[in-house]
Design a protein around this motif. Structure first.
Motif, mmCIF file in Angstrom:
data_model
loop_
_atom_site.group_PDB
_atom_site.id
_atom_site.type_symbol
_atom_site.label_atom_id
_atom_site.label_comp_id
_atom_site.label_asym_id
_atom_site.label_seq_id
_atom_site.Cartn_x
_atom_site.Cartn_y
_atom_site.Cartn_z
ATOM 1 N N GLN A 92 -33.659 30.690 -14.557
ATOM 2 C CA GLN A 92 -32.932 30.385 -15.789
ATOM 3 C C GLN A 92 -31.709 31.300 -15.872
ATOM 4 N N THR A 93 -30.560 30.720 -16.178
ATOM 5 C CA THR A 93 -29.305 31.472 -16.245
ATOM 6 C C THR A 93 -28.577 31.125 -17.529
ATOM 7 N N LYS A 94 -27.947 32.138 -18.126
ATOM 8 C CA LYS A 94 -27.187 31.934 -19.360
ATOM 9 C C LYS A 94 -25.768 32.437 -19.144
ATOM 10 N N ILE A 95 -24.815 31.553 -19.451
ATOM 11 C CA ILE A 95 -23.398 31.924 -19.379
ATOM 12 C C ILE A 95 -22.755 31.502 -20.699
ATOM 13 N N VAL A 147 -24.445 28.377 -22.578
ATOM 14 C CA VAL A 147 -25.027 27.307 -21.765
ATOM 15 C C VAL A 147 -26.194 27.953 -21.029
ATOM 16 N N LEU A 148 -27.376 27.425 -21.249
ATOM 17 C CA LEU A 148 -28.581 27.911 -20.604
ATOM 18 C C LEU A 148 -29.026 26.824 -19.623
ATOM 19 N N PHE A 149 -29.146 27.165 -18.344
ATOM 20 C CA PHE A 149 -29.400 26.155 -17.321
ATOM 21 C C PHE A 149 -30.215 26.723 -16.175
ATOM 22 N N PHE A 150 -30.634 25.822 -15.286
ATOM 23 C CA PHE A 150 -31.179 26.208 -13.996
ATOM 24 C C PHE A 150 -30.880 25.105 -12.998
ATOM 25 N N VAL A 151 -30.899 25.476 -11.732
ATOM 26 C CA VAL A 151 -30.752 24.514 -10.642
ATOM 27 C C VAL A 151 -32.162 24.253 -10.122
ATOM 28 N N ASP A 152 -32.577 22.994 -10.161
ATOM 29 C CA ASP A 152 -33.932 22.618 -9.741
ATOM 30 C C ASP A 152 -34.131 23.001 -8.268
#
Length: 183
Positions: A92-95, A147-152
């Motif tokens: 999980q990454t937040k930018i 934006v909170l995301f992840f790469v599957d």
């Protein structure tokens, strides 16, 4: 064939044609939301998918580049706070992106987004994003938007995406017409 029979056939043909025209018009109006739903469900056309949480990191790295644009008629400065990050798939990454209203009036806008290359859209999953709601900024006001995301991790198992080492997340802000803006 009697005149009454011909008249009934013509009336039936006219009714069928009217129904076909009505169906085509209905389909034309339903196409944009159906297309958006299809893209959101499948990741087609670089549309990122939504998720509730990240599965956890695996070994490896993918670079994610952030792009920001504004419609020519929107007097905002809009930019990512960092242009690239390297993430482990599944982490999980937040930018943050920052928007600032450069005008002397309050403006409401909304962002549209996409991911490229297109084939990674189904593997780029957003947990939280400002693009799902309108943003209203007063004159000179600025806001940091997360934006909170992840790469599957499945990106590394797909033959079409396993060698991709950089993904671009791009947003474009557009002005939103509101009732109050016309006054």
């Amino acid at each position: 064939m009697s005149a009454a029979t011909v008249e009934r056939r013509n009336a039936r043909t006219a009714a069928v044609m009217a129904l076909i025209v009505a169906a085509m018009i209905g389909l034309a109006f339903a196409s944009p939301p159906l297309y958006r739903a299809f893209c959101s469900a499948t990741g087609f056309g670089g549309t990122p998918l939504r998720a509730d949480k990240a599965p956890g990191a695996i070994v490896g790295q993918v670079g994610v580049r952030f792009d920001a644009n504004t419609h020519p008629g929107l007097p905002w400065r809009f930019e990512p706070e960092q242009t690239t990050v390297h993430v482990a798939p599944g982490a999980q990454t937040k930018i943050f992106y920052r928007a600032q209203n450069l005008s002397a009036r309050t403006i409401t806008a909304q962002a549209a987004f996409n991911v490229s290359p297109d084939q990674v859209g189904k593997y780029f999953k957003k947990i939280q994003c400002f693009c799902f709601s309108e943003q209203t900024l007063k004159p000179g006001e600025s806001v940091d938007m997360p934006v909170l995301f992840f790469v599957d991790p499945a990106i590394k198992k797909d033959p079409d995406t396993k060698d991709i080492d950089e993904i671009t997340l791009s947003y474009t802000f557009y002005p939103v017409e509101t009732v109050n803006a016309a006054r």
